[in-house]
Design an enzyme around this catalytic site. Structure first.
Site, short mmCIF file in Angstrom:
data_model
loop_
_atom_site.label_atom_id
_atom_site.label_comp_id
_atom_site.label_asym_id
_atom_site.label_seq_id
_atom_site.Cartn_x
_atom_site.Cartn_y
_atom_site.Cartn_z
N GLU B 78 -67.95 6.59 48.50
CA GLU B 78 -66.75 5.89 48.98
C GLU B 78 -66.36 6.30 50.40
O GLU B 78 -65.75 5.52 51.14
CB GLU B 78 -65.57 6.12 48.04
CG GLU B 78 -65.70 5.39 46.70
CD GLU B 78 -66.47 6.19 45.65
OE1 GLU B 78 -67.08 7.23 46.00
OE2 GLU B 78 -66.46 5.77 44.48
N PHE B 140 -57.47 9.81 32.24
CA PHE B 140 -58.82 9.89 32.79
C PHE B 140 -58.87 9.18 34.15
O PHE B 140 -58.44 8.04 34.28
CB PHE B 140 -59.82 9.24 31.83
CG PHE B 140 -61.22 9.22 32.37
CD1 PHE B 140 -61.89 10.42 32.64
CD2 PHE B 140 -61.87 8.03 32.64
CE1 PHE B 140 -63.18 10.41 33.16
CE2 PHE B 140 -63.16 8.02 33.16
CZ PHE B 140 -63.81 9.21 33.42
N GLN B 141 -59.39 9.86 35.14
CA GLN B 141 -59.52 9.34 36.50
C GLN B 141 -58.18 8.93 37.11
O GLN B 141 -58.10 8.00 37.91
CB GLN B 141 -60.53 8.19 36.56
CG GLN B 141 -61.94 8.68 36.21
CD GLN B 141 -63.04 7.75 36.62
OE1 GLN B 141 -62.89 6.54 36.60
NE2 GLN B 141 -64.19 8.31 36.99
N LYS B 190 -54.75 -0.81 36.55
CA LYS B 190 -55.73 -1.71 35.94
C LYS B 190 -55.09 -2.86 35.18
O LYS B 190 -55.55 -4.00 35.26
CB LYS B 190 -56.64 -0.90 35.01
CG LYS B 190 -57.78 -1.74 34.45
CD LYS B 190 -58.79 -0.90 33.71
CE LYS B 190 -59.97 -1.79 33.26
NZ LYS B 190 -60.99 -1.03 32.54
N MET B 517 -72.50 22.45 68.24
CA MET B 517 -71.20 22.67 68.86
C MET B 517 -70.60 23.98 68.37
O MET B 517 -69.95 24.71 69.14
CB MET B 517 -70.27 21.49 68.58
CG MET B 517 -68.99 21.52 69.40
SD MET B 517 -69.30 21.62 71.17
CE MET B 517 -69.22 19.89 71.65
#
Ligand SMILES: Cc1ncc(C[n+]2csc(CCOP(=O)(O)OP(=O)(O)O)c2C)c(N)n1
Ligand SMILES: [Mg+2]
Lengths: 172, 612
Positions: B78, B140-141, B190, B517
């Protein structure tokens, strides 16, 4: 190299109208912690227009910081309007509820002090007074100072609310 | 697979109506929340959705599958969805769109949202959320996306009713792209997108918010005062940043700068806002800015800052910043003005109308008789002589300041060559590190939106996914990702996405075998103690890796073959992803480098042995 910070903070009362929507308050509060600004007191409630909340806060900061604070607050999409009340004539009030031990000789003494401050005793038991006081922060500080010896048990302060004097208004 | 899909925004209605899931109630369509999301994206004219599915967004994904005309790019992480949407947005000026699931999908997107936020990139991120009744139960999630993203978004919405979807998505797009652009999160539980519940879909034509009114033009009186300052200046500098690019003000800026014959410098974010190969361009300023740009800033008497924010990587020590300068600051965001450096003349407004009005006011004044109201041409000529002196002495573009006779391939010359072989016309994305600074210094960008890099957040891993977004928007252009072996490994999995959607980008890995760097700072400040900047022979064989993903790998180790192999790489990248692994001098440093802490703009190291 460490530098010595000269404290040139002044007390500012910011009062704002914001959308009465979930998340709005956390965005205002989050801004302060995220950018390291200080909040001394904070009070918020819906206005006569239920879609709007009025939030008042006190912050201690210097001139450059207050400019940033007001700009950053204005930038929040939920914030509709904002005023720095300390820039002009204004009225500020705070409400305190204080529970003090009041037995024996102290009972009369506390009653007298409350009268002097025009505080009200709003609840009584045989050993306690619950007193309500409305005023400026200074007045409330002074009252706490005055009753300190007599065993303050619990202090609840509302934080300062404010409004500009005269014709000036913060409204849509 | 994208090509055979109709992308025209108007086709959406047709698609939707052709399915039996749509009911028409009176004149208003009745749609489920999932269908509403799909339709709203069509209404917005979205060209690509970058995303990754998961439980909380399955209804939306099903709606997309059933009838959306908007192509979806399935990334491999993502974070890459946000960077790809970001690259798309930076290269087109349009809003990038991201779709992720709740919990880990949402948290993975955070780095990319922060990246877009720091650089003011328009983006709408739609995240799934657990069902409304589960919110707050550690379901959940479940993760508080609104809370986690709060400090790195322009605004966010938690959708509470299906009915609100059209208005909220419309508002999200409006907020993302207007004023000072930025990412907007729309978090949708949802149940709100479930197919069973349908509500009227009436997409608003426009939105207006009582609490949000970005400036549309500058204050003419302030512009007038600025013009007077500019006309009186003897050592003026124009300092332009990303706001010019985001505000589509490059042409207006270029006209003004040419008309005045003033020197101009660009920030890292502003490169391309003014043509990099033009005589009046003195190079980038700041930490790795040119000697001439940093000196000219320090000595200037009037600075016109446009769409720049006096970042600490530009100013060096604030108290020593440009001691003689009167500062005019144009910005659409009032909070950017006087945030770090106090501005003497603020102008709040979008760059383009302000710059246009500035030039027209200047022309009006010049049309009046008398010479008092003219630029002081003698002073400006003298000023240019001084600047040209700096250029001759230590400038980056009058001669090579690195050792180009070395047997080692120098990273700078790889970028120079890339510039030459692509006619300076490629889109160049980058990651973060030395390679990024070399790309910024040596690929002289003549066009806005050509240079795509994470300036504000400095996000390693940005380059490759951003290049995908650019390539999707500009399929015929060469899109080169100048990266390092450290950075590229942060989103290397996107080589797979490039394969799936046939996105032939050119990856130029300036492989110095170090987190270069970091190593440079360790060389300069920690007596070369390379704490965790070395991989100890653990680097993968990038050629085999590229091949494993179905791409072409080209390894370059011999300086004599650099040109020829680079040419082959560029030619091949017309059709296929090419991963060029160039072994560059591991001990090269980026110069100039401002001396910190306590240095001024013009206090710089110029090489390993010289200081300004
Ligand atoms: C996500 C992230 N983690 C850490 C850093 C700190 N950092 C900045 S540059 C750099 C080294 C980058 O190495 P490489 O990609 O090989 O580029 P080089 O400097 O060698 O050209 C690191 C670790 C960062 N910018 N981003
Ligand atoms: Mg490296």
């Amino acid at each position: 190299m460490p530098t010595v910070d000269v404290d040139i903070s002044t007390r500012r009362i910011i009062s704002l109208l914001m959308e009465n929507s979930p998340g709005a308050l956390s965005r205002v509060v989050g801004l302060f912690s995220q950018r390291g600004y200080n909040i001394e007191t904070l009070t918020v409630a819906p206005t006569d227009d239920v879609t709007l909340s009025r939030l008042t806060l006190i912050t201690l900061c210097d001139d450059q910081t207050i400019e940033q604070i007001t700009k950053q607050l204005n930038k929040l999409v939920d914030v509709v309007k904002l005023v720095d009340l300390t820039e002009g004539e204004h009225i500020e009030r705070e409400l305190m509820l204080i529970k003090v031990r009041a037995s024996g000789e102290a009972r009369e003494e506390i009653k007298r002090t409350a009268d002097i401050f025009r505080a009200q005793i709003v609840d009584v038991t045989s050993s306690l007074y619950t007193i309500q006081l409305i005023g400026t922060q200074q007045k409330i500080d002074a009252f706490i100072e005055a009753v300190k010896g007599s065993n303050v048990i619990e202090v609840v302060r509302s934080g300062v609310s404010g409004i500009a004097r005269g014709e000036k208004v913060l409204a849509l | 697979m994208l090509k055979d899909q109709d992308k025209s925004p108007s086709s959406g209605a047709e698609h939707a109506k052709s399915t039996n899931l749509t009911e028409v109630n009176g004149d208003v369509e009745m749609l489920s929340g999932g269908d509403m999301v799909a339709r709203a994206l069509e209404e917005e004219g979205v060209e690509f959705i970058f995303g990754y599915p998961g439980g909380a967004v399955l209804h939306i994904y099903d709606a997309l599958h059933r009838h959306s005309s908007v192509p979806h790019i399935l990334v491999r992480h993502e974070q890459a969805a946000t960077h790809a949407a970001d690259g798309y947005a930076r290269s087109t000026g349009k809003t990038g769109v991201v779709l992720v699931t709740s919990g880990p999908g949402a948290t993975n997107a955070i780095t990319g949202i922060a990246t877009a936020y720091m650089d003011s990139i328009p983006m709408v991120v739609i995240s799934g959320q657990v069902q409304s009744h589960l919110i707050g139960e550690d379901a959940f999630q479940e993760t508080d996306m609104i809370g986690i993203s709060r400090p790195i978004v322009k605004h966010s919405f938690l959708v509470k009713r299906t009915e609100d979807i059209p208005r909220i998505i419309k508002t999200a797009f409006y907020l993302a792209a207007s004023g000072r652009p930025g990412p907007v999160v729309v978090d949708i539980p949802k149940d709100i997108t479930a197919p069973a519940y349908k509500a009227p879909f009436d997409y608003p034509a426009e939105v207006s918010l009582r609490s949000y009114a970005p400036a549309e033009k500058g204050h003419s009186g302030q512009i007038r005062k600025a013009v007077e300052l500019l006309l009186r200046a003897k050592k003026p500098m124009i300092y332009a940043g990303g706001g010019v690019i985001q505000g589509n003000a490059s042409a207006a800026l270029t006209d003004l700068v040419r008309h005045l014959n003033f020197p101009i410098t660009n920030t890292l974010m502003g490169l391309g806002a003014y043509p990099g190969s033009d005589r009046q361009f003195v190079g980038m300023l700041g930490m790795h800015g040119t000697y001439e740009a940093n000196n000219a800033m320090h000595e200037s008497d009037v600075i016109l800052a446009v769409g720049a924010r006096f970042d600490d990587r530009v100013t060096n020590t604030i108290s020593k910043f440009c001691p003689q300068a009167t500062i005019i600051h144009i910005d659409v965001d009032p909070a950017s003005i006087s945030k770090t450096v106090i501005s003497h003349l603020p102008i709040v407004g979008p760059a383009r109308p302000v710059l246009e009005e500035m030039l027209s006011q200047i022309k009006d004044i010049e049309a009046q008789p008398g010479i008092a109201n003219r630029v002081d041409a003698d002073a400006i000529a003298k000023w240019w002589a001084t600047i040209d002196g700096w250029r001759q002495k230590h400038g980056l573009y009058t001669q090579n300041r690195f050792d180009d006779s070395s047997e080692n391939i120098k990273p700078q010359e790889v970028v120079q060559l890339l510039h030459e072989l692509t006619d300076g016309k490629a889109f160049v994305t980058s990651d973060v590190g030395q390679h990024q600074m070399f790309a910024a210094q040596y690929y002289l960008f003549d066009q806005p939106r050509q240079w795509i890099n994470s300036g504000g957040l400095g996000t390693m891993g940005f380059g490759l996914p951003a290049a995908m977004g650019v390539k999707l928007a500009h399929p015929d252009a060469i899109v080169a990702c100048v990266t390092g072996e450290g950075s590229i490994q942060m989103c290397i999995q996107e080589l797979s996405t490039c394969k799936q959607y046939n996105l032939p980008v050119l990856i130029v890995n300036l492989n110095n075998g170090y987190l270069g760097m970091v190593k440079q700072w360790q060389d300069m400040q920690y007596e070369s103690r390379y704490s965790q900047s070395v991989y100890q022979d653990s680097l993968p064989d990038f050629i085999k890796l590229a091949e494993a993903y179905g791409h072409v790998g080209i390894k370059i180790t011999d300086k004599k073959q650099l040109r020829e192999q680079m040419q082959t790489a560029i030619d091949t990248s017309r059709e296929q992803v090419v991963f060029v692994d160039v072994y560059v001098d591991p001990h090269e440093h980026v110069y100039p480098m401002q001396i910190a802490p306590d240095g001024a703009m013009n206090d710089m190291y110029l090489s390993k042995t010289e200081r300004s």
